[in-house]
Write an enzyme that holds these catalytic residues in place. Structure first.
Site, mmCIF file in Angstrom:
data_model
loop_
_atom_site.group_PDB
_atom_site.id
_atom_site.type_symbol
_atom_site.label_atom_id
_atom_site.label_comp_id
_atom_site.label_asym_id
_atom_site.label_seq_id
_atom_site.Cartn_x
_atom_site.Cartn_y
_atom_site.Cartn_z
ATOM 1 N N CYS A 3 0.857 -1.190 0.000
ATOM 2 C CA CYS A 3 0.000 0.000 0.000
ATOM 3 C C CYS A 3 0.890 1.235 0.000
ATOM 4 O O CYS A 3 1.712 1.431 0.912
ATOM 5 C CB CYS A 3 -0.912 -0.008 1.227
ATOM 6 S SG CYS A 3 -1.759 1.570 1.479
ATOM 7 N N CYS A 6 0.561 3.360 3.154
ATOM 8 C CA CYS A 6 1.249 2.757 4.307
ATOM 9 C C CYS A 6 2.754 3.008 4.211
ATOM 10 O O CYS A 6 3.421 3.259 5.225
ATOM 11 C CB CYS A 6 0.954 1.260 4.378
ATOM 12 S SG CYS A 6 -0.695 0.858 4.990
ATOM 13 N N ASP A 29 -0.840 16.384 -1.575
ATOM 14 C CA ASP A 29 -1.082 15.503 -2.714
ATOM 15 C C ASP A 29 -0.025 15.738 -3.795
ATOM 16 O O ASP A 29 0.334 16.872 -4.094
ATOM 17 C CB ASP A 29 -2.486 15.774 -3.274
ATOM 18 C CG ASP A 29 -2.972 14.667 -4.188
ATOM 19 O OD1 ASP A 29 -3.915 13.944 -3.789
ATOM 20 O OD2 ASP A 29 -2.420 14.509 -5.300
ATOM 21 N N HIS A 45 -4.497 0.800 8.367
ATOM 22 C CA HIS A 45 -4.929 0.597 6.985
ATOM 23 C C HIS A 45 -6.413 0.243 6.959
ATOM 24 O O HIS A 45 -6.814 -0.832 7.389
ATOM 25 C CB HIS A 45 -4.120 -0.508 6.293
ATOM 26 C CG HIS A 45 -4.530 -0.667 4.860
ATOM 27 N ND1 HIS A 45 -3.928 0.039 3.836
ATOM 28 C CD2 HIS A 45 -5.507 -1.401 4.282
ATOM 29 C CE1 HIS A 45 -4.529 -0.255 2.687
ATOM 30 N NE2 HIS A 45 -5.486 -1.136 2.936
ATOM 31 N N ASN A 85 -13.159 9.687 -2.024
ATOM 32 C CA ASN A 85 -13.637 8.806 -3.076
ATOM 33 C C ASN A 85 -13.687 7.377 -2.542
ATOM 34 O O ASN A 85 -12.746 6.933 -1.878
ATOM 35 C CB ASN A 85 -12.713 8.886 -4.293
ATOM 36 C CG ASN A 85 -12.720 10.265 -4.916
ATOM 37 O OD1 ASN A 85 -13.774 10.880 -5.046
ATOM 38 N ND2 ASN A 85 -11.553 10.760 -5.297
ATOM 39 N N HIS A 96 -6.402 3.077 0.316
ATOM 40 C CA HIS A 96 -6.174 3.364 1.738
ATOM 41 C C HIS A 96 -7.002 4.611 1.996
ATOM 42 O O HIS A 96 -6.756 5.657 1.378
ATOM 43 C CB HIS A 96 -4.678 3.603 1.997
ATOM 44 C CG HIS A 96 -4.301 3.843 3.436
ATOM 45 N ND1 HIS A 96 -3.293 3.128 4.073
ATOM 46 C CD2 HIS A 96 -4.777 4.719 4.362
ATOM 47 C CE1 HIS A 96 -3.174 3.565 5.322
ATOM 48 N NE2 HIS A 96 -4.058 4.544 5.522
ATOM 49 N N HIS A 98 -8.682 7.919 2.534
ATOM 50 C CA HIS A 98 -8.087 9.255 2.615
ATOM 51 C C HIS A 98 -9.153 10.305 2.386
ATOM 52 O O HIS A 98 -10.104 10.098 1.634
ATOM 53 C CB HIS A 98 -6.930 9.417 1.631
ATOM 54 C CG HIS A 98 -7.239 9.021 0.218
ATOM 55 N ND1 HIS A 98 -7.280 7.710 -0.197
ATOM 56 C CD2 HIS A 98 -7.536 9.764 -0.871
ATOM 57 C CE1 HIS A 98 -7.573 7.660 -1.483
ATOM 58 N NE2 HIS A 98 -7.744 8.901 -1.924
#
Ligand code: DGP
Length: 112
Positions: A3, A6, A29, A45, A85, A96, A98
């Site tokens: 991930c 992670c 981002d 996670h 999303n 993961h 967000h």
């Protein structure tokens, strides 16, 4: 677990950190869609909103308690948008959980 978020939490992939505590990590981002675009994630996670449950919802509440401070510290004094999303139709690209914080300019009135 393979991930990317992670790995960012673990420092294995570099990021520009906006906030961190025991449970939460926030970073800018890589592909900003507004002048200020920060991602806030749980260190645990959790793949997406679909996996929020009574076992982990305290962390989600903590994220939303911290978002105003993260936004203020980033200079978002005139409002911001928070987006998450979930799944294919929403184009979730990183599995993961967000929360996007977007701001720094007047945003579109539409969300889809
Ligand atoms: P979403 O489409 O909602 O799953 O958003 C995932 C966001 O994650 C997308 O806006 C780009 C961002 N992102 C993906 N990989 C990286 C990375 O390695 N570093 C950073 N800082 N952001 C990333």
């Amino acid at each position: 677990m393979d991930c990317i978020f992670c790995k960012i939490i673990a420092g294995e992939i570099p990021s520009k950190k906006a906030y961190e505590d025991r449970d939460i990590f926030a970073f800018y981002d890589i592909n900003p869609q507004a002048p200020i675009h920060i991602l806030v994630i749980p260190k645990e996670h959790i793949c997406c909103i679909d996996r929020i449950s009574s076992d982990n919802s305290a962390i989600i509440a903590k994220i939303f308690e911290k978002i105003p401070q993260i936004a203020k510290d980033a200079g978002l004094t005139n409002g911001y948008r928070v987006v998450s999303n979930c799944g294919n139709d929403a184009c979730q690209s990183v599995r993961h959980l967000h929360f996007h914080i977007l701001g720094g300019t007047p945003l579109s009135e539409t969300m889809a």
